[in-house]
Design a protein around this motif. Structure first.
Motif, PDB file in Angstrom:
ATOM      1  N   VAL A  77      40.061  34.500  40.798  1.00 23.14           N
ATOM      2  CA  VAL A  77      39.957  35.827  41.423  1.00 23.14           C
ATOM      3  C   VAL A  77      40.224  35.719  42.920  1.00 23.14           C
ATOM      4  CG1 VAL A  77      38.419  37.755  41.944  1.00 23.14           C
ATOM      5  CG2 VAL A  77      38.315  36.660  39.694  1.00 23.14           C
ATOM      6  N   ASP A  78      41.172  36.516  43.399  1.00 22.99           N
ATOM      7  CA  ASP A  78      41.514  36.560  44.825  1.00 22.99           C
ATOM      8  C   ASP A  78      40.784  37.677  45.555  1.00 22.99           C
ATOM      9  OD1 ASP A  78      43.400  34.455  44.649  1.00 22.99           O
ATOM     10  OD2 ASP A  78      44.901  35.852  43.879  1.00 22.99           O
ATOM     11  N   SER A  79      40.666  38.837  44.896  1.00 28.72           N
ATOM     12  CA  SER A  79      40.092  39.995  45.593  1.00 28.72           C
ATOM     13  C   SER A  79      39.693  41.081  44.604  1.00 28.72           C
ATOM     14  CB  SER A  79      41.096  40.563  46.602  1.00 28.72           C
ATOM     15  OG  SER A  79      42.320  40.903  45.937  1.00 28.72           O
ATOM     16  N   LEU A  80      38.826  41.985  45.066  1.00 25.30           N
ATOM     17  CA  LEU A  80      38.418  43.158  44.304  1.00 25.30           C
ATOM     18  C   LEU A  80      38.707  44.391  45.146  1.00 25.30           C
ATOM     19  CD1 LEU A  80      36.280  40.732  43.472  1.00 25.30           C
ATOM     20  CD2 LEU A  80      35.222  42.578  42.178  1.00 25.30           C
ATOM     21  N   ILE A 129      45.948  41.391  36.924  1.00 25.84           N
ATOM     22  CA  ILE A 129      45.061  42.400  37.499  1.00 25.84           C
ATOM     23  C   ILE A 129      44.258  43.046  36.374  1.00 25.84           C
ATOM     24  CG2 ILE A 129      44.907  44.559  38.805  1.00 25.84           C
ATOM     25  CD1 ILE A 129      47.471  43.814  40.234  1.00 25.84           C
ATOM     26  N   LEU A 130      42.940  43.035  36.517  1.00 31.31           N
ATOM     27  CA  LEU A 130      42.041  43.653  35.544  1.00 31.31           C
ATOM     28  C   LEU A 130      41.560  44.984  36.106  1.00 31.31           C
ATOM     29  CD1 LEU A 130      39.876  40.489  34.733  1.00 31.31           C
ATOM     30  CD2 LEU A 130      42.138  41.121  33.857  1.00 31.31           C
ATOM     31  N   ILE A 131      41.628  46.030  35.292  1.00 27.73           N
ATOM     32  CA  ILE A 131      41.315  47.384  35.759  1.00 27.73           C
ATOM     33  C   ILE A 131      40.274  48.041  34.859  1.00 27.73           C
ATOM     34  CG2 ILE A 131      42.235  49.681  36.266  1.00 27.73           C
ATOM     35  CD1 ILE A 131      44.953  48.447  36.717  1.00 27.73           C
ATOM     36  N   HIS A 188      37.415  56.829  40.341  1.00 32.61           N
ATOM     37  CA  HIS A 188      38.048  55.673  40.974  1.00 32.61           C
ATOM     38  C   HIS A 188      38.271  54.565  39.959  1.00 32.61           C
ATOM     39  CE1 HIS A 188      36.729  57.864  44.510  1.00 32.61           C
ATOM     40  NE2 HIS A 188      37.463  57.067  45.268  1.00 32.61           N
ATOM     41  N   ARG A 189      39.046  53.581  40.376  1.00 31.38           N
ATOM     42  CA  ARG A 189      39.321  52.424  39.541  1.00 31.38           C
ATOM     43  C   ARG A 189      38.941  51.144  40.296  1.00 31.38           C
ATOM     44  NH1 ARG A 189      39.532  56.163  36.868  1.00 31.38           N
ATOM     45  NH2 ARG A 189      41.221  57.011  35.576  1.00 31.38           N
ATOM     46  N   LEU A 190      38.372  50.196  39.545  1.00 28.13           N
ATOM     47  CA  LEU A 190      38.090  48.878  40.097  1.00 28.13           C
ATOM     48  C   LEU A 190      39.214  47.944  39.671  1.00 28.13           C
ATOM     49  CD1 LEU A 190      36.275  46.662  41.391  1.00 28.13           C
ATOM     50  CD2 LEU A 190      35.199  46.412  39.145  1.00 28.13           C
ATOM     51  N   LEU A 191      39.830  47.282  40.631  1.00 30.87           N
ATOM     52  CA  LEU A 191      40.895  46.327  40.361  1.00 30.87           C
ATOM     53  C   LEU A 191      40.435  44.931  40.763  1.00 30.87           C
ATOM     54  CD1 LEU A 191      42.482  49.061  40.396  1.00 30.87           C
ATOM     55  CD2 LEU A 191      44.402  47.804  41.366  1.00 30.87           C
TER      56      LEU A 191
END
Length: 256
Positions: free
Chosen positions: A161-164, A185-187, A198-201
């Motif tokens: 994981v690089d970032s959220l 990318i997980l959404i 909203h969406r969490l990526l």
């Protein structure tokens, strides 16, 4: 009727009431505990069947005459495992409601699970469903956590994981491949004031292949935590009530 007889009848009546109340509490605890256990067992059973079907897909190819068109269309194309939140879910090659309700859907045009440089796979699933975990605990991931994607070649690719990011549904700026790395990318949806606005990526990159996936940790959903808190509070109330009654009886005996 003597005073002793009246006291005995009163004690018997109180004892019956206590047994009845404790019985209700125990039954309630049993129902709450079973609802947690049952939802997990059902979910694991459904996903495990799909994952097993994917891993046995080579055998199915050898006997295509026994595979229906429906089975072909609903067969997983991979498996995603996230040990930190203890999930392993089948990946389907579409974002249909059916796919999202029982596993993870791959976005059209971003469904390359090979882990090769320059590729990007975008995987999405529901969250917040009481009966099914899916991506409910995805927000617990942090930078440098990892997840695994098993593809049709039965290769297990490891991603870091690089970032959220929290973005609006129409924000697609992050959905871009990079020539020198493989990305995933997980959404999932997240709620703002009760609305999935909203969406969490969760953005990760490929770091290599592995032979096996480490064992996941048990992670409870918000729904399960609430149920367990209720069970705990009921147990505390039972213990407190028993202690109060014993103290009351002790004081009554001392006065005698």
């Amino acid at each position: 009727m003597s005073k002793d007889s009246q006291k005995d009848r009163k004690k018997s009546k109180n004892r019956i009431i206590d047994i009845f109340l404790y019985g209700i509490v125990i039954i309630g605890i049993g129902i709450l505990a079973f609802s947690i256990f049952d939802s997990r067992v059902i979910e694991k059973s459904e996903t495990n069947k799909a994952i097993e079907a994917f891993r046995n897909s080579e055998k199915a190819k050898e006997n295509k005459s026994q595979v229906s068109v429906f089975d072909e269309e609903n067969k997983p194309i991979g498996v995603i495992s996230i040990p930190k939140i203890d999930i392993a879910l089948p990946i389907y090659d579409r974002l249909s409601e059916r796919a999202l309700s029982k596993g993870v859907g791959a976005m059209n045009g971003f469904d390359d699970l090979s882990g090769k440089e320059g590729t990007l796979c975008v995987l999405s699933s529901h969250s917040g469903l009481s009966a099914s975990g899916l991506f409910t605990n995805l927000d617990k991931l942090r930078k440098k956590d990892h997840f695994y994607i098993e593809n049709k070649e039965k290769v297990i690719n490891k991603y870091l994981v690089d970032s959220l990011h929290i973005v609006k549904p129409n924000n697609t700026k992050l959905l871009k491949a990079e020539p020198d790395k493989a990305k995933a990318i997980l959404i999932t949806c997240i709620s703002e004031e009760g609305i999935n606005s909203h969406r969490l990526l969760v953005v990760g990159h490929f770091v290599g292949t592995v032979d096996h996936i480490e064992k996941g940790r048990l992670t409870l959903s918000t729904y399960e935590k609430i149920l367990l808190c209720v069970v705990f509070c009921l147990l505390v109330l039972i213990i407190f009530e028993r202690m109060r009654r014993r103290k009351k009886r002790r004081c009554a005996n001392e006065k005698k």
